[in-house]
Design a protein around this motif. Structure first.
Motif, PDB file in Angstrom:
ATOM      1  N   GLN A 191     -12.841  -7.070  -9.606  1.00 37.70           N
ATOM      2  CA  GLN A 191     -12.197  -5.727  -9.923  1.00 37.70           C
ATOM      3  C   GLN A 191     -11.897  -5.807 -11.619  1.00 37.70           C
ATOM      4  O   GLN A 191     -12.067  -4.967 -12.422  1.00 37.70           O
ATOM      5  CB  GLN A 191     -10.710  -5.833  -9.572  1.00 37.70           C
ATOM      6  N   ARG A 211      -5.078  -3.711  -3.482  1.00 40.61           N
ATOM      7  CA  ARG A 211      -6.127  -4.377  -3.598  1.00 40.61           C
ATOM      8  C   ARG A 211      -7.601  -4.093  -3.070  1.00 40.61           C
ATOM      9  O   ARG A 211      -8.561  -3.883  -3.454  1.00 40.61           O
ATOM     10  CB  ARG A 211      -5.905  -5.851  -3.368  1.00 40.61           C
ATOM     11  N   LEU A 258      -8.699  -0.790  -4.950  1.00 39.48           N
ATOM     12  CA  LEU A 258      -9.109  -0.974  -6.217  1.00 39.48           C
ATOM     13  C   LEU A 258     -10.502  -1.733  -5.958  1.00 39.48           C
ATOM     14  O   LEU A 258     -11.544  -1.282  -6.796  1.00 39.48           O
ATOM     15  CB  LEU A 258      -8.236  -1.651  -7.149  1.00 39.48           C
TER      16      LEU A 258
END
Length: 190
Positions: free
Chosen positions: A94, A123, A126
């Motif tokens: 990321q 999370r 993303l």
């Protein structure tokens, strides 16, 4: 082949499977004459000594819960190092990937080492957002590839499978023995 500047980015230098893969890749890159540097998103770990002994340079990101600092670390390091290729792993996908996309000066490869079905929603979202922006996503198995297609909607043309390898030269051959003398090996992984 011309020498490449390669940055491998991962969460930290703890002792785990992905960290071992990154170490092996870095050693092989160095043997082939490439310039390789390791960046971590969140500090060092048990494998620091192995990277140092092998002459693989590394830079440790800040140990912080502030991901803006993590992204800023990667942005500064990638601007300074100017790699031809960024290869991300486990969590660094990321933050280093985000920095790479904002710079747009390097090819970005990300390896998915497992399925993280227990990741929190934000999370997970993303990761999917970033994986869809990578130039190539490497999956370590067919199951992980299916997971990346289904969960992250990564275009199939950007997915490939490269299984984790075993250095066969590190294994010692045995002489032929009775079948009863063959050792039993238990391997546990996540």
């Amino acid at each position: 082949m011309a020498s490449l500047k390669i940055v491998q980015a991962l969460w930290n230098l703890g002792r785990g499977g992905a960290e071992r893969v990154v170490f092996d890749l870095a050693v092989e890159h160095k043997k082939r004459g490439h310039d390789v540097t390791i960046l971590t998103a969140c500090g060092g770990g048990l494998m620091e000594a192995e990277f140092t002994k092998a002459g693989i340079p590394f830079e440790l990101g800040p140990v912080t819960g502030n991901r803006l600092q993590t992204r800023a670390f990667f942005l500064e390091a990638l601007q300074r190092l100017q790699p031809d290729i960024l290869h991300t792993h486990l969590g660094a996908d990321q933050w280093a990937g985000m920095a790479a996309r904002s710079l747009r000066t390097m090819r970005w490869i990300s390896t998915i080492h497992n399925d993280d079905k227990d990741d929190p929603f934000v999370r997970h979202a993303l990761r999917g957002f970033m994986y869809r922006r990578a130039d190539q996503v490497v999956c370590i198995s067919q199951a992980v590839k299916k997971y990346a297609q289904k969960e992250f909607r990564v275009p199939v043309e950007r997915l490939s499978i490269i299984r984790n390898g075993i250095n066969l030269q590190a294994l010692k051959p045995r002489s032929s023995q009775d079948f009863s003398d063959i050792p039993r090996i238990l391997c546990i992984g996540r």
